[in-house]
Design an enzyme around this catalytic site. Structure first.
Site, PDB file in Angstrom:
ATOM      1  N   ASP A   1       0.886  -1.168   0.000  1.00  0.00           N
ATOM      2  CA  ASP A   1       0.000   0.000   0.000  1.00  0.00           C
ATOM      3  C   ASP A   1       0.919   1.211   0.000  1.00  0.00           C
ATOM      4  O   ASP A   1       1.553   1.518   1.010  1.00  0.00           O
ATOM      5  CB  ASP A   1      -0.893  -0.021   1.250  1.00  0.00           C
ATOM      6  CG  ASP A   1      -1.668   1.285   1.442  1.00  0.00           C
ATOM      7  OD1 ASP A   1      -1.633   2.159   0.546  1.00  0.00           O
ATOM      8  OD2 ASP A   1      -2.311   1.432   2.506  1.00  0.00           O
TER       9      ASP A   1
ATOM     10  N   LYS B   1       2.464  11.390  -3.464  1.00  0.00           N
ATOM     11  CA  LYS B   1       1.425  10.714  -4.236  1.00  0.00           C
ATOM     12  C   LYS B   1       0.440  11.722  -4.836  1.00  0.00           C
ATOM     13  O   LYS B   1      -0.141  11.478  -5.888  1.00  0.00           O
ATOM     14  CB  LYS B   1       0.690   9.746  -3.304  1.00  0.00           C
ATOM     15  CG  LYS B   1      -0.251   8.782  -3.989  1.00  0.00           C
ATOM     16  CD  LYS B   1      -0.742   7.783  -2.959  1.00  0.00           C
ATOM     17  CE  LYS B   1      -1.826   6.887  -3.476  1.00  0.00           C
ATOM     18  NZ  LYS B   1      -2.291   5.976  -2.421  1.00  0.00           N
TER      19      LYS B   1
ATOM     20  N   GLU C   1      -7.305   0.613  -4.647  1.00  0.00           N
ATOM     21  CA  GLU C   1      -7.366   0.560  -3.180  1.00  0.00           C
ATOM     22  C   GLU C   1      -8.695   0.033  -2.638  1.00  0.00           C
ATOM     23  O   GLU C   1      -8.694  -0.827  -1.751  1.00  0.00           O
ATOM     24  CB  GLU C   1      -7.026   1.936  -2.593  1.00  0.00           C
ATOM     25  CG  GLU C   1      -5.533   2.220  -2.709  1.00  0.00           C
ATOM     26  CD  GLU C   1      -5.164   3.685  -2.529  1.00  0.00           C
ATOM     27  OE1 GLU C   1      -6.004   4.470  -2.052  1.00  0.00           O
ATOM     28  OE2 GLU C   1      -4.016   4.042  -2.874  1.00  0.00           O
TER      29      GLU C   1
ATOM     30  N   ASP D   1     -12.883   5.873   2.480  1.00  0.00           N
ATOM     31  CA  ASP D   1     -11.449   5.910   2.806  1.00  0.00           C
ATOM     32  C   ASP D   1     -11.014   7.322   3.174  1.00  0.00           C
ATOM     33  O   ASP D   1     -10.889   8.197   2.314  1.00  0.00           O
ATOM     34  CB  ASP D   1     -10.655   5.395   1.590  1.00  0.00           C
ATOM     35  CG  ASP D   1      -9.137   5.349   1.846  1.00  0.00           C
ATOM     36  OD1 ASP D   1      -8.668   5.921   2.853  1.00  0.00           O
ATOM     37  OD2 ASP D   1      -8.424   4.747   1.024  1.00  0.00           O
TER      38      ASP D   1
HETATM   39  P1  ADP Z   1      -2.973   7.411   3.703  1.00  0.00           P
HETATM   40  O1  ADP Z   1      -3.891   6.416   3.088  1.00  0.00           O
HETATM   41  O2  ADP Z   1      -3.261   8.801   3.279  1.00  0.00           O
HETATM   42  O3  ADP Z   1      -1.552   7.052   3.565  1.00  0.00           O
HETATM   43  P2  ADP Z   1      -3.568   6.437   6.399  1.00  0.00           P
HETATM   44  O4  ADP Z   1      -4.663   5.516   6.086  1.00  0.00           O
HETATM   45  O5  ADP Z   1      -2.320   5.828   6.899  1.00  0.00           O
HETATM   46  O6  ADP Z   1      -3.287   7.457   5.254  1.00  0.00           O
HETATM   47  O7  ADP Z   1      -4.132   7.449   7.486  1.00  0.00           O
HETATM   48  C1  ADP Z   1      -3.326   8.392   8.074  1.00  0.00           C
HETATM   49  C2  ADP Z   1      -4.177   9.315   8.875  1.00  0.00           C
HETATM   50  O8  ADP Z   1      -4.884   8.584   9.865  1.00  0.00           O
HETATM   51  C3  ADP Z   1      -3.371  10.352   9.615  1.00  0.00           C
HETATM   52  O9  ADP Z   1      -3.983  11.614   9.469  1.00  0.00           O
HETATM   53  C4  ADP Z   1      -3.464   9.891  11.059  1.00  0.00           C
HETATM   54  O10 ADP Z   1      -3.412  10.972  11.949  1.00  0.00           O
HETATM   55  C5  ADP Z   1      -4.819   9.251  11.083  1.00  0.00           C
HETATM   56  N1  ADP Z   1      -4.956   8.304  12.166  1.00  0.00           N
HETATM   57  C6  ADP Z   1      -4.197   7.199  12.390  1.00  0.00           C
HETATM   58  N2  ADP Z   1      -4.594   6.574  13.509  1.00  0.00           N
HETATM   59  C7  ADP Z   1      -5.613   7.325  14.019  1.00  0.00           C
HETATM   60  C8  ADP Z   1      -6.434   7.216  15.181  1.00  0.00           C
HETATM   61  N3  ADP Z   1      -6.257   6.226  16.058  1.00  0.00           N
HETATM   62  N4  ADP Z   1      -7.385   8.164  15.385  1.00  0.00           N
HETATM   63  C9  ADP Z   1      -7.547   9.165  14.499  1.00  0.00           C
HETATM   64  N5  ADP Z   1      -6.811   9.323  13.404  1.00  0.00           N
HETATM   65  C10 ADP Z   1      -5.841   8.412  13.156  1.00  0.00           C
HETATM   66 MG    MG Z   2      -4.599   4.890   2.121  1.00  0.00          MG
END
Ligand code: ADP
Ligand code: MG
Length: 598
Positions: A8, A70, A154, A177
């Protein structure tokens, strides 16, 4: 079998995994982290650091720390240009180069964990990525030394992780998402075991980062010490650094508030005088986050409209992206779609898990474990002479469809009995019968009937056998519940080992049966011809034919079965009847000529 990685490649975080001993797993780096921030720091001296270490540089050296790359690859044409605080041109890299850096890092994590070189991968991209963006991602993979076996959407990956590929056909699901910087909503439909994206919508400028920013501002206000970014922080670079520090503290507090009701936020030396220490409740955070999350609503409604669906027509709503861990997000999603979202999976790992599952299917690593995904044993029907005719070979990935055309073996036959069989043995009697259907058809000469038999095995392992008389277009359908796929492992093993043990005998028996069928056919034909024009043959010829026919009969009734002997007896009879065949043809021509003359 070389492993294939599932990756991912996220805007904010990236993950890598693989199917190991039949189980999809995500791999951790040396520090035990499975989430790698998609951040690349490029020092002036050319040193490149990636992940958590690079994230730290965001505070110290913001202009050379590349994040959210990205977005640069995946710009939606309709949306405004996002201006990053770094300049790729001065760093001397393209977005593809930076993505390749991240992928190379993930490859290293995997190779260290697996203790072997890995060169193949499945990489996920947002559903809305166009060909150019998908190709750019593929190029990044290749630059990182990976053969990209597949680019996977995704939401499809997430659906795989949630096990939704096992649902019945025609299921519709929404994948919501909300990541760090982007929001995507996709409506998928599964048909014939394949997910199709019916609609996508979203906002490439909305995510957890926005919540962090709003929260950071709130913290600043609360500090009562407004000019935190005071004269000490005069340079633009330092200012960005300090605000990065604040955002980091805000993000940590935000995450904690997904499970706790209240937290204390401590930031050391935010301004030179003192530590900052502030209490915040979940309600405080939700007040700030609400308007941001509310912005996802219209995209969801838009996607539903585009897919021509009402919320009630959705079978599942699944959550993806770290930000959907927030209880507020879950509440709002529930409200938008009028149904509780499915939260059975880790939202920030679901996409990576799906990529791993897809990779496992491609490499074959998942075959033996996910029994439902392949046929453990061959499926077929009994044909003339009690032989097994395989229609779907064992280990075929399901869902699948296959068919064959059959005809009548006997003149004036009125129906064909179809015995549905499962197993690896050459003779029908040694395999298991799953069911049978009789297909009626119009009587006619041997070989005149045309009966099509089609096997379709759905994603749940339900076998449907359709038999169609093509002359009348009448269909007979037989449905066999899950037994086609859901077979006890021990029984499968026994069947396979028996098929190996008896391979030689079985094959001999198959050849014998085929020879016997041929022999019977020949004898019938010869008898018929002899009654028609036997009188025209000379004594020698007649004797020769009769003795050859007797020989065939004798070998046929002889035990043990000797397939080779029968084949040669058949051949002799065939040869001996050469002149008989010529006579038959001549006679037929004479008869035709006579008809014409009359
Ligand atoms: P991406 O797909 O954009 O790479 P992610 O799915 O990894 O992103 O999500 C990252 C986001 O999720 C960040 O903004 C992070 O702060 C938020 N995040 C991760 N864990 C938590 C949580 N426990 N509560 C709220 N927000 C969270
Ligand atoms: Mg993602």
């Amino acid at each position: 079998m070389s492993p294939i990685l599932g990756i991912d490649l996220g805007t904010t975080n990236s993950l890598v995994g693989v199917v190991d001993s039949g189980f999809p797993i995500l791999l951790a780096d040396v520090d035990g982290n499975r989430l790698t921030p998609s951040v690349v720091h490029n020092a002036v001296d050319g040193t490149v650091t990636i992940g958590v270490k690079a994230l730290r540089q965001r505070v110290l050296d913001p202009q050379r720390t590349v994040f959210s790359v990205k977005r640069l690859i995946g710009r939606r044409a309709s949306e405004g240009e996002w201006q990053p605080p770094y300049d790729l041109a001065t760093i001397g890299k393209t977005p593809v180069d930076v993505s390749a850096d991240i992928l190379r890092h993930l490859k290293c994590i995997a190779e260290r964990a697996l203790e072997t070189e890995v060169t193949r991968a499945v990489i996920t991209v947002p559903a809305y990525f166009n060909d150019a963006q998908r190709n750019a991602t593929k190029r990044a993979g290749e630059l990182a030394g990976l053969t990209v076996e597949r680019i996977l959407s995704e939401p499809t990956a997430a659906a795989l992780a949630y096990g939704l590929n096992k649902l019945e056909d025609q299921k519709k699901i929404a994948v919501y998402d909300l990541g760090g910087g982007t929001f995507d909503i996709s409506i998928l439909e599964m048909s014939d075991g394949v997910f199709q994206v019916l609609a996508t919508a979203g906002d490439t400028q909305l995510g957890g980062d926005d919540i962090d920013r709003a929260f950071a501002d709130w913290i600043l206000e609360r500090s009562g010490d407004t000019p935190v970014l005071n004269s000490n922080a005069s340079s633009a670079s330092l200012r960005t650094g300090v605000s990065a520090l604040l955002s980091e503290a805000a993000e940590t507090a935000k995450k904690k508030l997904s499970t706790l009701d209240e937290v204390t936020i401590e930031i050391p030396f935010l301004n030179s005088q003192k530590h900052l220490s502030i209490r915040a409740t979940r309600t405080d955070l939700e007040k700030l986050a609400l308007p941001l999350i509310e912005r996802t609503r219209r995209h969801c409604l838009r996607a539903l409209t585009d897919a021509n669906l009402k919320p009630t027509q959705l079978d599942e709503v699944i959550l993806v992206g770290g930000s959907t861990r927030m209880p507020l997000v879950r509440r709002i999603v529930g409200e938008i779609f009028g149904k509780e979202p499915n939260t059975s999976q880790n939202p920030d790992e679901a996409v990576a898990m799906g990529a791993v599952i897809q990779a496992g299917i491609l490499s074959g690593a998942l075959r033996n474990v996910v029994l439902l995904d392949v046929t453990p044993l061959s499926l077929g029907i009994e044909t003339f002479g009690g032989l097994m005719n395989i229609i779907i070979p064992r280990n075929t990935t399901i869902p699948c469809k296959a068919g064959e055309m059959f005809t009548n073996a006997v003149t004036n036959q009125r129906e064909m009995l179809i015995r549905v069989l499962q197993g690896e043995r050459e003779l029908a009697k040694d395999n298991w019968e799953l069911g049978r259907i009789a297909v009626p058809f119009l009587p006619g000469p041997k070989g005149s009937a045309r009966v099509g038999v089609q096997f379709s095995l759905d994603a749940n392992g339900i076998l449907q056998v359709l038999a169609r008389d093509t002359a009348t277009n009448t269909d007979m359908v037989l449905e066999i519940q899950s037994s086609a796929v859901d077979v006890d492992d021990a029984k499968v093993e026994q069947m396979i080992s028996e098929s190996v043990d008896y391979a030689f005998d079985d094959m001999n028996e198959r050849i014998w049966t085929e020879a016997r069928l041929k022999g019977e056919e020949l004898i019938n034909a010869v008898e018929e011809a002899l009654t028609q024009c036997g009188s025209l043959l000379n004594e020698d010829e007649l004797l020769k034919i009769k003795s050859c026919a007797a020989q065939v009969r004798e070998v046929m009734n002889h035990a043990p079965h000797d397939a080779r002997k029968l084949k040669s007896a058949n051949q002799s009879l065939d040869d001996a009847t050469q002149s008989l065949a010529v006579l038959l043809v001549e006679r037929a021509m004479e008869a035709a000529l006579e008809r014409k003359l009359n």
